[in-house]
Motif scaffolding. Structure first.
Motif, PDB file in Angstrom:
ATOM      1  N   ASP A 225       7.113  44.423  63.008  1.00  0.00           N
ATOM      2  CA  ASP A 225       7.176  43.130  63.012  1.00  0.00           C
ATOM      3  C   ASP A 225       8.564  42.381  62.904  1.00  0.00           C
TER       4      ASP A 225
ATOM      5  N   ASN B 185      10.068  42.306  66.352  1.00  0.00           N
ATOM      6  CA  ASN B 185       9.298  41.414  67.204  1.00  0.00           C
ATOM      7  C   ASN B 185       9.849  40.045  66.703  1.00  0.00           C
ATOM      8  N   PHE B 186       9.953  39.797  65.300  1.00  0.00           N
ATOM      9  CA  PHE B 186      10.619  38.440  64.955  1.00  0.00           C
ATOM     10  C   PHE B 186      12.275  38.219  65.678  1.00  0.00           C
TER      11      PHE B 186
ATOM     12  N   ARG C 196      13.414  39.565  68.121  1.00  0.00           N
ATOM     13  CA  ARG C 196      13.150  39.259  69.830  1.00  0.00           C
ATOM     14  C   ARG C 196      12.640  37.988  69.920  1.00  0.00           C
ATOM     15  N   ASN C 197      11.724  37.373  69.289  1.00  0.00           N
ATOM     16  CA  ASN C 197      11.372  35.957  69.503  1.00  0.00           C
ATOM     17  C   ASN C 197      12.251  35.184  69.417  1.00  0.00           C
ATOM     18  N   LYS C 198      13.206  35.496  68.680  1.00  0.00           N
ATOM     19  CA  LYS C 198      14.351  34.678  68.178  1.00  0.00           C
ATOM     20  C   LYS C 198      15.592  34.629  69.454  1.00  0.00           C
TER      21      LYS C 198
END
Length: 308
Positions: free
Chosen positions: A71, A74-75, A77-79
């Motif tokens: 998680d 992924n956090f 990467r989304n940033k």
């Protein structure tokens, strides 16, 4: 007699004993007040553009992903952050490294995975060493995996005499008897040694396993004048590779290294001018007082976090 496992306290003592062989780290005061304690990497997301993760003790312990690690990746990467795994695990071919992280549930691109073995292999052909390599190899190793002529070292003493150089990939199938054969052969005739994993130990589900760096330093202790080259944290070639993949667009002070070991992850990051985060809950320092380890060693990270 070499041990099959070490306690984290004994491994720390051994790291301290061999640290003079590491890249130069400027001396600094063990000022614990400069270290920021954070709850997770979300606290420093805006301070860095590229996040570089050790694997064992940070993303996984043995064959299990650490809770919340996927998680967190992924956090970030989304940033829009650049992500890398920088692992000293050298038992696996690169395809196996990719497979491993897929099985653990991570969504890393091949270009985001930097293994010390892959970097070591890049340098083998540039080593200027001619002849055949004797390899301290994992049990399923095939000579065709490497671009140089090679064979696995076994219990046969004749093989050690035939090698023109030695490559230490893995301690998986290595034994005390084989280490003694290698020491005796090198003492009789010194030849170059290249090590693809400088770690002394690695965190597993059952404790700390002995890794190639431990055997390499034993060789250096016992064979005067032995030439040994290391690829992997805290040595330069793997950091060169991460920065090469960033194409110079991220300044070093905007790159941060996450790791569980002061003497490899934090040491290497500090030498490079990267930020550094010591992860304390799962790996090398689990059950120890990390602030005391920092005070004794003088290796000071920028941040401490229980888990990423």
């Amino acid at each position: 007699m070499l041990q099959a496992t070490l306690s984290s306290e004994d491994a720390f003592i051994r790291y301290e004993a061999v640290r003079a062989r590491f890249p130069h780290l400027p001396t600094c005061k063990s000022d614990l007040s400069t270290i920021a304690s954070i709850s997770s990497l979300s606290d420093i997301t805006e301070q860095f553009d590229a996040f570089v993760f050790d694997a064992f003790g940070v993303l996984n312990v043995g064959d299990s992903a650490i809770t919340g690690a996927c998680d967190r990746i992924n956090f970030l990467r989304n940033k829009g952050k650049r992500l890398f795994v920088l692992t000293n695990a050298a038992s696996y071919r690169f395809s196996k490294v990719v497979e491993k992280f897929e099985k653990l549930g991570f969504s890393f691109l091949d270009s985001e995975l930097v293994s010390s073995r892959a970097v070591c292999e890049m340098h083998l052909g540039q080593s200027g060493i001619e002849g055949v390599w004797g390899v301290v190899a994992p049990k399923d190793f095939s000579p065709g995996e490497l671009s140089v002529p090679c064979f696995s070292l076994t219990d046969d003493p004749a093989g050690y005499e035939q090698a023109d150089a030695f490559l230490i990939l893995s301690s998986e199938s290595w034994t005390n008897d084989r280490q003694e054969l290698l020491v005796a052969s090198l003492a009789m005739k010194t030849r170059p040694v290249i090590v693809a994993n400088p770690d002394l130990v690695a965190p597993r589900e059952i404790g700390l396993s002995i890794e190639p760096g431990y055997y390499a330093h034993d060789l250096m202790d016992r064979v005067p004048g032995l030439s040994v080259a290391f690829h992997g944290k805290p040595f330069a070639s793997v950091y060169d590779e991460v920065e090469r993949r960033l194409h110079g667009i991220v300044p070093r002070n905007r790159i941060v290294m996450m790791g569980d070991s002061l003497h490899t992850d934090i040491w290497g990051g500090r030498v490079r001018g990267w930020g550094s985060v010591l992860v304390t809950e799962h790996g090398f320092l689990r059950g120890q007082d990390p602030l005391e380890a920092i005070r004794v060693s003088g290796i000071v990270p920028d941040f401490i976090v229980p888990s990423i």
